[in-house]
Design a protein around this motif. Structure first.
Motif, PDB file in Angstrom:
ATOM      1  N   PRO A 431       0.798  -1.234   0.000  1.00  0.00           N
ATOM      2  CA  PRO A 431       0.000   0.000   0.000  1.00  0.00           C
ATOM      3  C   PRO A 431       0.826   1.278   0.000  1.00  0.00           C
ATOM      4  CG  PRO A 431       0.051  -0.940   2.192  1.00  0.00           C
ATOM      5  CD  PRO A 431       0.760  -1.923   1.300  1.00  0.00           C
ATOM      6  N   LEU A 432       2.131   1.160   0.236  1.00  0.00           N
ATOM      7  CA  LEU A 432       2.969   2.356   0.345  1.00  0.00           C
ATOM      8  C   LEU A 432       4.367   2.032  -0.151  1.00  0.00           C
ATOM      9  CD1 LEU A 432       3.610   5.244   1.440  1.00  0.00           C
ATOM     10  CD2 LEU A 432       4.078   4.169   3.655  1.00  0.00           C
ATOM     11  N   THR A 433       4.939   2.969  -0.909  1.00  0.00           N
ATOM     12  CA  THR A 433       6.327   2.858  -1.356  1.00  0.00           C
ATOM     13  C   THR A 433       7.064   4.105  -0.898  1.00  0.00           C
ATOM     14  OG1 THR A 433       5.677   1.585  -3.312  1.00  0.00           O
ATOM     15  CG2 THR A 433       7.852   2.612  -3.349  1.00  0.00           C
ATOM     16  N   LEU A 434       8.172   3.915  -0.164  1.00  0.00           N
ATOM     17  CA  LEU A 434       8.921   5.081   0.318  1.00  0.00           C
ATOM     18  C   LEU A 434      10.410   4.902   0.073  1.00  0.00           C
ATOM     19  CD1 LEU A 434      10.413   4.236   3.186  1.00  0.00           C
ATOM     20  CD2 LEU A 434       8.172   4.651   4.142  1.00  0.00           C
ATOM     21  N   CYS A 435      11.113   6.019   0.165  1.00  0.00           N
ATOM     22  CA  CYS A 435      12.562   6.032  -0.055  1.00  0.00           C
ATOM     23  C   CYS A 435      13.275   5.809   1.275  1.00  0.00           C
ATOM     24  CB  CYS A 435      12.977   7.370  -0.671  1.00  0.00           C
ATOM     25  SG  CYS A 435      14.769   7.564  -0.854  1.00  0.00           S
ATOM     26  N   ARG A 436      14.172   4.816   1.296  1.00  0.00           N
ATOM     27  CA  ARG A 436      14.920   4.529   2.527  1.00  0.00           C
ATOM     28  C   ARG A 436      15.923   5.633   2.846  1.00  0.00           C
ATOM     29  NH1 ARG A 436      15.072  -0.724   0.151  1.00  0.00           N
ATOM     30  NH2 ARG A 436      17.115  -0.185  -0.719  1.00  0.00           N
ATOM     31  N   THR A 437      16.291   6.424   1.834  1.00  0.00           N
ATOM     32  CA  THR A 437      17.309   7.462   2.044  1.00  0.00           C
ATOM     33  C   THR A 437      16.720   8.730   2.651  1.00  0.00           C
ATOM     34  OG1 THR A 437      18.576   6.620   0.164  1.00  0.00           O
ATOM     35  CG2 THR A 437      19.082   8.860   0.914  1.00  0.00           C
ATOM     36  N   CYS A 438      15.624   9.233   2.027  1.00  0.00           N
ATOM     37  CA  CYS A 438      15.079  10.520   2.481  1.00  0.00           C
ATOM     38  C   CYS A 438      13.681  10.418   3.091  1.00  0.00           C
ATOM     39  CB  CYS A 438      15.061  11.520   1.328  1.00  0.00           C
ATOM     40  SG  CYS A 438      13.857  11.127   0.024  1.00  0.00           S
ATOM     41  N   GLY A 439      13.052   9.240   3.009  1.00  0.00           N
ATOM     42  CA  GLY A 439      11.724   9.065   3.592  1.00  0.00           C
ATOM     43  C   GLY A 439      10.587   9.523   2.706  1.00  0.00           C
ATOM     44  N   PHE A 440      10.876   9.931   1.466  1.00  0.00           N
ATOM     45  CA  PHE A 440       9.829  10.404   0.553  1.00  0.00           C
ATOM     46  C   PHE A 440       8.836   9.284   0.248  1.00  0.00           C
ATOM     47  CE2 PHE A 440       8.262  11.018  -3.830  1.00  0.00           C
ATOM     48  CZ  PHE A 440       7.619  12.240  -3.669  1.00  0.00           C
ATOM     49  N   ARG A 441       7.545   9.628   0.248  1.00  0.00           N
ATOM     50  CA  ARG A 441       6.492   8.656  -0.051  1.00  0.00           C
ATOM     51  C   ARG A 441       5.883   8.981  -1.409  1.00  0.00           C
ATOM     52  NH1 ARG A 441       3.272   7.736   5.677  1.00  0.00           N
ATOM     53  NH2 ARG A 441       5.125   7.469   6.983  1.00  0.00           N
ATOM     54  N   LEU A 442       5.745   7.972  -2.241  1.00  0.00           N
ATOM     55  CA  LEU A 442       5.201   8.172  -3.581  1.00  0.00           C
ATOM     56  C   LEU A 442       3.694   8.382  -3.489  1.00  0.00           C
ATOM     57  CD1 LEU A 442       7.242   5.545  -5.599  1.00  0.00           C
ATOM     58  CD2 LEU A 442       7.618   7.993  -5.420  1.00  0.00           C
ATOM     59  N   GLN A 443       3.255   9.549  -3.953  1.00  0.00           N
ATOM     60  CA  GLN A 443       1.865   9.972  -3.792  1.00  0.00           C
ATOM     61  C   GLN A 443       1.255  10.278  -5.150  1.00  0.00           C
ATOM     62  OE1 GLN A 443       1.316  12.917  -0.750  1.00  0.00           O
ATOM     63  NE2 GLN A 443      -0.612  13.662  -1.593  1.00  0.00           N
ATOM     64  N   CYS A 444      -0.076  10.100  -5.252  1.00  0.00           N
ATOM     65  CA  CYS A 444      -0.793  10.438  -6.477  1.00  0.00           C
ATOM     66  C   CYS A 444      -0.762  11.950  -6.685  1.00  0.00           C
ATOM     67  CB  CYS A 444      -2.239   9.949  -6.397  1.00  0.00           C
ATOM     68  SG  CYS A 444      -3.248  10.395  -7.835  1.00  0.00           S
ATOM     69  N   SER A 445      -0.535  12.363  -7.927  1.00  0.00           N
ATOM     70  CA  SER A 445      -0.481  13.798  -8.223  1.00  0.00           C
ATOM     71  C   SER A 445      -1.870  14.424  -8.305  1.00  0.00           C
ATOM     72  CB  SER A 445       0.260  14.026  -9.546  1.00  0.00           C
ATOM     73  OG  SER A 445      -0.368  13.302 -10.597  1.00  0.00           O
ATOM     74  N   HIS A 446      -2.920  13.588  -8.339  1.00  0.00           N
ATOM     75  CA  HIS A 446      -4.286  14.099  -8.455  1.00  0.00           C
ATOM     76  C   HIS A 446      -5.100  13.921  -7.174  1.00  0.00           C
ATOM     77  CE1 HIS A 446      -3.365  14.251 -12.709  1.00  0.00           C
ATOM     78  NE2 HIS A 446      -3.109  12.958 -12.703  1.00  0.00           N
ATOM     79  N   CYS A 447      -4.588  13.122  -6.237  1.00  0.00           N
ATOM     80  CA  CYS A 447      -5.321  12.821  -5.003  1.00  0.00           C
ATOM     81  C   CYS A 447      -4.362  12.877  -3.821  1.00  0.00           C
ATOM     82  CB  CYS A 447      -5.958  11.420  -5.053  1.00  0.00           C
ATOM     83  SG  CYS A 447      -7.014  11.119  -6.486  1.00  0.00           S
ATOM     84  N   SER A 448      -4.910  13.146  -2.647  1.00  0.00           N
ATOM     85  CA  SER A 448      -4.079  13.158  -1.441  1.00  0.00           C
ATOM     86  C   SER A 448      -4.044  11.745  -0.853  1.00  0.00           C
ATOM     87  CB  SER A 448      -4.640  14.157  -0.425  1.00  0.00           C
ATOM     88  OG  SER A 448      -6.018  13.919  -0.197  1.00  0.00           O
TER      89      SER A 448
END
Length: 726
Positions: A431-448
């Motif tokens: 359900p979630l993909t994140l970056c181990r380096t900076c913690g960024f979470r991949l989010q939809c550009s059209h929805c929160s």
């Protein structure tokens, strides 16, 4: 029925989002009645419409326009028109928008194309005989005209042979009226032998059909108790008296076993109504329903708005299912509207479920609904044994999700050559993909909302708007390579874990991504019945209605999903799903087992599933709802304000807040950002109105919305009796 003739003024309602019809004049070549389908000029366009039974407005003669044409179909029945009015008023949507659901396939109003067939000419010319031509003439000697396709198949010839015989004048082309699209179900066919418990309830349901008056009945029964066979008897009785029957299913695309059971019982298939049908198929079904030719209709929630001519009974199977609530366009609850449709039409309705909704139980306890219970599984099958596994006490390898007790049970099941099911209500791989380096979470550009990884497709998807993108190698935020990691399990990840532990086991992932139509569902059933699949891994799709005799183990991977959040029905819905999916185990001679994995073993839902005490759970849930004045003991209405322009949303919300009803009997929560504050590119804010059952909230909301100043680029949706609070 009064006729409107030349120069009469009539009201015509178009299937557009208008709250009223418009006045038109009847031309000299038409004779109309209320309910007739017509075409009218509207602005520069020509649109469909229905002659409505409201008094025409006065229109200046120079502005009055004439109706263009009338369609050669039966008028929209009075009960359908009254139903449209009721749905419009209650759900606060324009009448024209509701009418559009009735005329969802405009092509259905056109006459069906004639059937082209071929026959031998009465006056045969002199022509050259060949072996292929001789075969064609041989099959047509019985004077029964055939279609081109049938001639080619029976004679084993190509199109050129037929074309040559036509050119030579040996064959003639004819146009016939198409044969009936649907066979009549045989109500005289003998059904299965019912148990005493089943027969008693079936007899009462049949009596309700015969009385031809409104009655709402909750048919409750444990999974595998034969609820379907019981309500099929009421359909049989409706057919006996020449009436139509409507069955609404929450997942019509997954109804392969139900449809086969119906065909075995009545000797033919029912008419279907769902979004996977082609325009031609829906047009054919619509005309057959409007003419009364189609006797039994099985469909999704939109089938409720079809123009039935002689409806005798309505069945809502899995009446508790939240998919009966439409959240887009015309927002309505098909279960509740079906009760209204039955009341208007003075016919019985049966609400069927192993776990009836609290709303239906509330109406039973108030004496408004009848209530029948099937307490035993059919043919002596026993309910499965349920074991709750406290995951806090289990040692599970990092990156794995199945506990040792569940793995042991799976191993035993496969050794006995039985089938198993793993349930996790989460599509995709993670359900979630994140970056181990900076913690960024991949989010939809059209929805929160976060993007869900679908590893089988190699893509990230938004489950709210459908946006998808390839899985990037680099973090979009910091640029680190190979630093993105999947967090949490979806069904694909569970399938990967199972494949590593049981490499020889045949498994299948079942979600709306992998099974999205009746054909695929039928193939799944065939594979399971042939025991080509050892293990099903799926979402809530696998919890409904399936009957597999060799499926003896159900494992619930994460029973806690759905319990968190502010949804007032979260506990009830989770209980229903867990109970339903548990009911797939041990439905025949072989006993069933259910393993429930949880980190909250003391939660009332988990306790109720573990000890099988539904009544205690319902009592506690009802107590909490009543104490808070929540449905079914009170009313809720959601107001959703949205626009692509966030500033316009804020202006609309400020105006709505300024003119909001000031009433001691109504509590207004908000305005507040919606949990999904951005959805499909639209910024969203919510109000929630709460009141007692005795308040006419619709009247107060209409006035409120009429005085508030809402920018034109802002949409305000009213959700009566909301199910979603996102």
């Amino acid at each position: 029925m009064s006729e409107f003739t030349m120069d009469c003024h009539v009201t015509v309602l178009p299937p557009l989002p208008f709250g009223k019809g418009y006045t038109y004049c009847v031309p000299s070549n038409l004779r109309l009645v209320v309910g007739d389908f017509v075409t009218i000029p509207l602005g520069a366009q020509e649109v469909l419409g229905v002659v409505w039974n409201t008094k025409p407005d006065k229109v200046q003669p120079e502005k009055l326009r004439y109706i263009k044409t009338k369609f050669d179909v039966s008028p929209l029945p009075e009960v359908s028109r009254r139903f449209i009015e009721w749905v419009s008023n209650y759900n606060m949507v324009p009448k024209g928008a509701v009418l559009k659901m009735v005329i969802s396939v405009p092509a259905a109003l056109m006459p069906p194309k004639p059937l082209t067939v071929y026959s031998i000419s009465k006056k045969l010319p002199v022509f050259r005989i060949t072996s292929p031509r001789e075969r064609v003439l041989g099959i047509l000697e019985d004077d029964a005209p055939r279609t081109l396709k049938n001639i080619m198949r029976e004679a084993g010839v190509g199109h050129s042979v037929i074309r040559g015989l036509l050119k030579a004048g040996v064959l003639v082309k004819l146009e016939h009226t198409p044969p009936p699209a649907f066979k009549n179900p045989d109500w005289r066919a003998k059904g299965p032998v019912l148990s005493e418990e089943q027969a008693t309830i079936a007899s009462e349901l049949c009596d309700q059909v015969e009385r031809a008056t409104f009655a709402a009945t909750v048919l409750e029964g444990v999974p595998g108790s034969g609820k379907t066979e019981v309500y099929l008897e009421s359909i049989c009785r409706a057919l006996k008296y020449g009436k139509q029957a409507l069955v609404l299913l929450p997942e019509i695309a997954l109804s392969a076993q139900w449809l086969q059971r119906f065909e075995d019982r009545f000797g033919c298939a029912p008419a279907l109504w769902h979004s996977d049908l082609t325009v031609v198929q829906r047009s054919t079904a619509w005309r057959a329903i409007a003419s009364g030719e189609a006797k039994v209709i099985v469909g999704a929630r939109s089938a409720l708005f079809l123009p039935f001519t002689n409806l005798g009974v309505i069945i809502i199977d899995e009446e508790h299912d939240s998919s009966f609530k439409q959240e887009e366009g015309v927002i309505y609850n098909a279960r509740d509207m079906a009760v209204v449709r039955a009341n208007i039409g003075k016919i019985p309705i049966v609400l069927v479920s192993a776990t009836p909704s609290l709303e239906s139980i509330f109406n039973v306890r108030r004496g408004q609904y009848n209530h029948f219970k099937l307490t035993h599984r059919h043919a002596g099958a026993l309910m499965p044994k349920v074991s709750v596994i406290d995951m806090r006490n289990e040692e599970v390898k990092s990156g794995n999700w199945l506990s040792p007790p569940l793995l042991d049970s799976l191993r035993q099941t496969f050794e006995l050559e039985e089938q198993a099911m793993l349930y996790l209500n989460r599509r995709g791989y993670a359900p979630l993909t994140l970056c181990r380096t900076c913690g960024f979470r991949l989010q939809c550009s059209h929805c929160s909302t976060w993007l869900v990884e679908h590893r089988l497709l190699g893509r990230l998807q938004c489950h709210h708007c459908g946006y998808s993108a390839r899985i990037p190698r680099e973090c979009p935020e910091c640029g680190s390579e190979d630093s993105l990691t999947a967090c949490g399990p979806g069904v694909e990840r569970i399938a990967e874990e199972v494949a590593g532990i049981f490499p020889d086991v045949s498994s299948r992932v079942i979600t709306s991504d992998t099974v999205n139509g009746p054909t695929q569902a039928a193939n799944l059933v065939c594979q399971m019945e042939a025991r080509e699949i050892d293990l099903l891994i799926g979402t809530q799709m696998i919890s409904k209605g399936y009957h597999f005799p060799y499926l003896t183990l159900v494992g619930v991977v994460d029973a806690d999903l759905g319990l968190a959040g502010g949804d007032l029905r979260a506990s009830e819905r989770t209980y229903q799903l867990l109970y339903q999916v548990s009911g797939r185990a041990g439905r025949a001679a072989r006993p069933g087992r259910v393993i429930v994995q949880t980190y909250m073993p003391d939660h009332p839902v988990i306790q109720a599933i573990g000890i099988g005490d539904r009544e205690q759970f319902l009592s506690a849930e009802a107590f909490d709802r009543e104490a808070g004045g929540m449905p079914p003991f009170g009313q809720l209405v959601g107001i959703i304000v949205s626009s692509k322009d966030e500033e316009a949303v804020e202006r609309a919300v400020r105006s709505l807040n300024r003119f909001a009803p000031r009433d001691d009997n109504i509590k207004i929560l908000g305005p507040a950002e919606a949990p999904l504050k951005l959805l499909r590119g639209r910024h969203r804010r919510r109000f929630l109105l709460k009141s007692g059952k005795n308040q006419n909230l619709q009247r107060k909301i209409r006035y409120w919305l009429s005085v508030a100043q809402v920018p034109r680029n802002v949409r305000v949706n009213v959700d009566i009796d909301p199910y979603s609070f996102l």
